[in-house]
Structures are given as C-alpha cells and as structure tokens.
Design a protein around this motif. Structure first.
Motif, PDB file in Angstrom:
ATOM      1  N   MET A 187      -6.883 -10.257 -22.401  1.00 44.92           N
ATOM      2  CA  MET A 187      -6.714 -10.417 -23.844  1.00 44.92           C
ATOM      3  C   MET A 187      -7.831  -9.707 -24.604  1.00 44.92           C
ATOM      4  O   MET A 187      -7.577  -9.004 -25.589  1.00 44.92           O
ATOM      5  N   GLU A 228      -2.805 -22.295 -15.632  1.00 42.84           N
ATOM      6  CA  GLU A 228      -3.672 -21.132 -15.851  1.00 42.84           C
ATOM      7  C   GLU A 228      -4.389 -20.751 -14.554  1.00 42.84           C
ATOM      8  O   GLU A 228      -4.876 -19.632 -14.423  1.00 42.84           O
ATOM      9  N   ILE A 259      -8.239 -14.270 -20.096  1.00 42.58           N
ATOM     10  CA  ILE A 259      -9.163 -14.007 -21.191  1.00 42.58           C
ATOM     11  C   ILE A 259      -9.591 -12.541 -21.157  1.00 42.58           C
ATOM     12  O   ILE A 259      -9.616 -11.863 -22.183  1.00 42.58           O
ATOM     13  N   GLU A 285      -2.652 -21.730 -22.128  1.00 41.47           N
ATOM     14  CA  GLU A 285      -3.148 -21.406 -23.475  1.00 41.47           C
ATOM     15  C   GLU A 285      -3.180 -19.920 -23.800  1.00 41.47           C
ATOM     16  O   GLU A 285      -2.802 -19.528 -24.901  1.00 41.47           O
ATOM     17  N   ILE A 286      -3.661 -19.097 -22.870  1.00 39.86           N
ATOM     18  CA  ILE A 286      -3.803 -17.671 -23.203  1.00 39.86           C
ATOM     19  C   ILE A 286      -2.434 -16.995 -23.403  1.00 39.86           C
ATOM     20  O   ILE A 286      -2.209 -16.355 -24.429  1.00 39.86           O
ATOM     21  N   ALA A 344       0.235 -18.498 -24.223  1.00 41.13           N
ATOM     22  CA  ALA A 344       0.802 -19.127 -25.423  1.00 41.13           C
ATOM     23  C   ALA A 344       0.260 -18.440 -26.670  1.00 41.13           C
ATOM     24  O   ALA A 344       0.993 -18.139 -27.616  1.00 41.13           O
ATOM     25  N   LEU A 345      -1.033 -18.177 -26.650  1.00 35.84           N
ATOM     26  CA  LEU A 345      -1.653 -17.495 -27.787  1.00 35.84           C
ATOM     27  C   LEU A 345      -1.094 -16.072 -27.913  1.00 35.84           C
ATOM     28  O   LEU A 345      -0.816 -15.602 -29.020  1.00 35.84           O
TER      29      LEU A 345
END
Ligand SMILES: Nc1ncnc2c1ncn2[C@@H]1O[C@H](COP(=O)(O)OP(=O)(O)OP(=O)(O)O)[C@@H](O)[C@H]1O
Ligand SMILES: Nc1ncnc2c1ncn2[C@@H]1O[C@H](COP(=O)(O)OP(=O)(O)OP(=O)(O)O)[C@@H](O)[C@H]1O
Ligand SMILES: [Mg+2]
Ligand SMILES: [Mg+2]
Lengths: 296, 269
Positions: free
Chosen positions: B263, B197, B260, B238-239, B241-242
């Motif tokens: 998003m 990330e 973030i 994570e981001i 992936a989300l």
C-alpha cells in the motif's frame, strides 16, 4: 462518591521466598470509574492477567491496596459479594469450565447465588441467543466444543450473572471475525444502556480501540500509558519500543507519515483513514505540500 | 512429496463435521485455512497427522495412508501439529523438558536434542525462560512453548491451529516470519487462523464452511473477496478493506494492495 476500583501502589510477587520469585506488578496506581469501557493492552508477560485478577480478589497485593466499591479486598471476609459484582472471564476458558453439560455450566454461578430454576432457564435462553450459541444442544458436554464455541460458553456463563463490572481476559481470541465484532457490539450496548463497567484485556488492538474510551498500557509490571485511544496511538515509537505494536491502520498511516506524507496517523476508523489518504493524495499535485522527511 | 487429502469425511459419533474435503499440500508450500467457529478446522488439523482417521476418503502423507496404523509413528514424526490450546499439548513441567519431549520420543540422541531445544527456544524468544515451570508462564508464553515443541521435532509439515491467538502484534509477526522461513527451508505449512491478515503470504487459502470447502484461491483472490468472506462469518482484513474504500473514492490500483508495504509503495507512486 469514590471510584469503583482503586489501586494504590500495588505490588504483586509470584512464588515469594523461592528461587522462582517474580515481581509481576510493581507500584501500580489506578482509578476506574463506574460506566467506563477500558481496554488493557501490553506485550506478552507484561502483567495484564495478574493485574485484573486483583479486581475480584483472586490475587491479593503483596504491598499496597486494592479497593473495590469501597471494600479493601485484602481485609474483607466477604469476597463472595465482590465476585458477584465483578464478573471475570479467564484467558483460557478450559480453566473455567468444569460441568458435564452446557446447561449446568451456564447455570452454575446462578445456582450458587440462589436464583430460581425458572429464572436460570430464562437467563440461559437469553444469553445463548445474545452470543450466537443457541444452536448448541444444552445437554452436550462443554468439553466437546470447538475453541470458539467454548469461549462463548465461558463468556455467556459470566454474562448470565449480570455483573456490574465485566472483566474479560482475551475474550476475542479464538472467535471468528464476525463473532469478535458481535461480541464487542453486545458489550458496548450493555455499557451504554445499562452502564455496565467493562474491562477488556486484548491483543486485538484495532478492535478494542474502537470501543474503549480509555486504554491502559502495561509493560514489565508497570502502567506506562493511560488515556483515550487517540492519545495512546500518537506515540507509535513507544509502543514499538516495548515490542507491543500498533493497529494495522495506524501502522500504515505512520509508514506514510515517515515517508513524508503530511497526515495524522493516530486514526482508528477506516472511513476517516480513507478520507485522510485521499486528501493527502490530492494535495500531492503540489509538491510544496510534502512535509520534509524527518531525518532518522 | 506431499499430503493428499482425498474426499475426506469425518464425523463425531454420527454427527458429520467434515464432508468431501479435497486438497493437496507439497513440501515448501504454505496453505492458509480459515472458516467460522465450528466449521471443522481443528478437526481437519487432527486428520492430517492421523490423530483422527477418516470416516470416508483418505489422507496420504508422503505416500503413506494415515489409516495404516503400523505407520502412525512415522506420520506423527512427519506432520507436526501445534494445538489450538497449548494446555492440550504441554506435557512436562519445565519449559526445556517440554520442548525436549517430542524429540525424545523419536529416539533422537541427547546431544542433538539439546541443540534442537536451544534452537527452538531461541526461535520463539524463550531461551531465558528455559528452566521455568510451564505452569508459571503467561498465556502468550505458553503458546510460544507449544510452537517450540513442534519446531524441535523438525517435521516435514507443520500444522498450526491458531498459533497466534494469545500473542501481541509483534509476537504475531515473529511467528509468521518463522513460518515463512520454515517454508523457505522446504517445510509444508498449514496455517489455521481467524486473523486473515496473517494469510497474505499464503500460496493458497482454503475457506471452510460447515465442514465443506466453500472456496479456495490465491491470497489476493480470497482476501479481497468481501462478499464471500462476509457471507460465511469472516471479514476482509483491514488493508484490503481500506484498498477497496480508496478505490471507491477514486484512487486506482492495478492490483488491490494486501500488505502495508504494498500500500505504501502504491500510494507513493
Ligand atoms: N504462577 C506464576 N509463577 C511465576 N511467575 C508467573 C506466574 N504467573 C505469571 N507469572 C509471570 O508473571 C508475568 C506476568 O504474567 P501475566 O500472566 O500477568 O502476563 P500477561 O500480560 O497476561 O501476558 P499474556 O499476554 O501472555 O497473557 C510473566 O512474566 C509471567 O511469566
Ligand atoms: N470431540 C468432539 N465431540 C463432538 N463434537 C465435537 C468434538 N469436537 C468438536 N466438535 C464439534 O464439531 C464441530 C467442528 O469443530 P472444530 O473444533 O473442528 O471447529 P473449528 O473450525 O476448529 O472451530 P473454532 O474456530 O471455534 O476453533 C463443532 O460444531 C464442534 O462442536
Ligand atoms: Mg494473560
Ligand atoms: Mg478450532
């Protein structure tokens, strides 16, 4: 039965009576029970490494007491048996590694406690497999390894001792992403199946929060929060205030929340976060469901 | 002005660790390097400033080959390397002496060194610890001193080998924003990390696998390529992936969000 580890009003000072004197722990009270999976988090310099070195008597409190399995570490003359029970992996593996070959490094502790060479060989085989380092030649010098390989050796050498309490200081640092996950899974299964007590110091908040049943937050030598992950990450502002930060998912959800989304933000699981977001987006059709945006 | 890596191969006593690596980095560019443990990242880092000399191929820094032993001094000055383990780098016993060590070796006048030490320690947030013994610092504090030591040398390129492995999330962001600022100032950045990330702002990401370049591309291309990352022992951050999961649940994105901020903006549209 008493707690596995008990700390009563523990104070610790580096370099007492000198201009460099520094109080690294100030009045720590803590109880750790058998079978717990605990993660200790806190900003750089908050006292995490200092705290855990009390668990096997490497450091002794200036004031207060530390009791491990009923034994006061400041009074006992038998630290050796405490160190057999409480296995500790240091923050920088290089400070722990000293043998000329990987084999000798992994065997060192076991030899020290008088295990037979057959038993030692068996344990080394099993532990190197578990940690995905069975491809390394055992006669290679541990100093000629990559950072992640060296960390795995350091972890393996303690795991081979089969301690009752496994204390790891930043074990995920230098591991590749799948390595981090595999290590945590392995430790988690030992915790569940063999009731190994686990204490992990880590800056990888997302990863450890998924496994720990309890998180302890240190700031400036004091425990400022102690509870299940979901409780800890309810207080995002406090974690930002002590300049620690929060897991990425929590940060995202919290940002949505602050912009007015009516959602919980103390969520550590990806699927759950995705569902919460989808549900909220569906409700957006109806503007009334927007929570009033808090005034700053 | 650039570092050119051409068909670079390297081995440790006959054991091949890097094979036919090719890439180029210009001043002002930010290249991320990721790969599983043992894939050759730190070895590559050491080839970039001439600590290791290529067994085959070439590394050329602003027109000078690292093989030219008479120019080693210039190469080390041009390409600063922050080591994976700060203990391999920290040499002096007191924080400010350690940070001054590099510039002193370059023969820079004391008054300027003082300025640079001040600047570097401020940048990593250790100005209040300047008089402390390095050995008395916590793990993360040591890592910051190592970064300050290279900042004080003001190199044209900085190679950072897992510079945030011992830092808390806020510390990671601080290092990253320092790096982005240096990039703006025209410094070339080579950033090695297991925290993918951190590479969202990279101009390009190179994936190393078993000593070879497995794939390279833009941050968005690489960081959303779950299949490739998983195949070589890495993981999608994570981001992104989300983002992929949300796509699966029917939320449409033109471009998969990486950060973030992205998003949040997309979801509020
Ligand atoms: N030998 C020492 N002498 C003096 N001060 C020390 C010594 N070791 C640590 N300290 C100080 O004590 C405080 C706590 O250090 P500790 O290593 O426990 O922090 P930490 O929470 O583990 O940090 P990190 O996340 O950076 O590893 C720090 O401010 C550190 O500078
Ligand atoms: N001095 C050395 N002598 C012999 N082999 C070495 C030496 N240094 C590293 N190696 C080996 O070379 C390979 C590549 O090592 P390198 O340190 O470049 O990997 P890396 O990608 O940086 O890994 P990590 O993510 O674990 O830091 C590894 O398999 C390692 O065991
Ligand atoms: Mg520490
Ligand atoms: Mg490395």
């Amino acid at each position: 039965m008493s707690s596995l580890i008990e700390m009563n009003d523990v104070w610790y000072q580096y370099n007492p009576d000198s201009p460099l004197a520094y109080w690294a722990l100030m009045g720590v009270n803590l109880r750790i029970e058998r079978g717990e999976f605990i993660s200790i988090i806190g900003p750089t310099g908050s006292g995490k490494s200092t705290l855990i070195q009390h668990f096997n008597g490497l450091l002794k409190p200036a004031k207060g007491e530390v009791i491990v399995d009923g034994v006061d570490i400041s009074r006992t003359s038998d630290l050796k048996s405490i160190r057999k029970k409480v296995g500790m992996v240091f923050q920088y593996p290089e400070t722990q590694i000293f043998s000329e070959t990987i084999y000798d490094e992994l065997a060192f502790g076991l030899r020290n406690y008088g295990y037979s060479e057959d038993e030692i060989e068996e344990r080394i085989e099993s532990v190197t497999k578990k940690l995905g380092i069975d491809y390394l030649p055992l006669d290679k010098s541990p100093f000629l390894l990559s950072g992640g390989e060296m960390r795995r050796i350091a972890i393996a050498s303690i795991l081979a001792m089969e301690p009752e309490v496994f204390v790891l200081d930043e074990p995920l640092a230098n591991l590749d992403p799948q390595g981090r996950r595999e290590l945590l899974r392995e430790i988690d299964s030992l915790n569940k199946k063999e009731s190994l007590t686990v204490i992990i110091v880590s800056h990888d908040l997302s990863e450890v929060s998924r496994y720990a049943n309890r998180i302890i937050v240190l700031s400036e030598g004091k425990i400022i929060m102690d509870g299940p992950p979901k409780e800890i990450f309810k207080d995002v502002e406090k974690l930002i205030d002590i300049s620690l930060g929060v897991p990425q998912l929590v940060e995202l959800l919290y940002n949505l929340y602050k912009r007015g989304a009516d959602i919980p933000y103390n969520i550590l699981d990806m699927e759950e976060a995705a569902k919460v977001i989808v549900k909220w987006r569906k409700s957006l059709g109806n503007r009334d469901k927007l929570r009033t945006i808090p005034t700053a | 002005m650039s570092i050119e890596v051409k068909n670079l191969s390297f081995d440790y006593e006959g054991i091949s660790v890097l094979r036919d690596v090719n890439f180029q980095i210009d001043r002002g560019e930010f290249i991320g390097i990721a790969g599983p443990n043992g894939s050759g990242k730190s070895t590559l880092a050491r080839c970039l400033n001439g600590i290791f000399s290529p067994v085959k191929g070439e590394v050329v820094v602003d027109g000078i080959s690292v093989k030219d032993t008479s120019k080693q001094w210039i190469i080390r000055q041009t390409v600063g390397l922050v080591f994976q383990n700060p203990d391999n780098q920290l040499v002096a016993s007191i924080v400010e002496e350690d940070v001054a060590f590099g510039p002193e070796n370059l023969g820079i006048p004391p008054a300027i060194i003082r300025e640079r030490v001040q600047y570097a320690l401020e940048r990593v947030g250790l100005i209040n610890e300047r008089k402390r013994p390095v050995s008395s610092l916590s793990g993360g504090q040591k890592q910051r001193v190592a970064i300050a030591g290279i900042l004080a040398m003001r190199p044209e390129y900085i190679v950072l080998d897992e510079p945030t492995s011992m830092l808390d999330p806020v510390g990671r962001k601080e290092v990253l924003s320092t790096v982005l600022q240096l990039k703006e100032e025209g410094v070339g950045i080579i950033y090695i990390t297991h925290h993918l990330e951190e590479l969202v702002y990279a101009d390009k990401i190179i994936l190393l696998y078993k000593g070879e370049v497995f794939k390279e591309g833009s941050a968005r291309e690489i960081l959303t390529d779950e299949e490739t990352l998983t195949r070589i022992g890495l993981e999608i951050p994570e981001i992104p992936a989300l983002s992929l999961r949300l796509k699966g649940l029917g939320i449409d994105f033109n471009e998969t969000p990486l950060t973030i901020e992205e998003m949040v903006n997309v979801l509020f549209n």
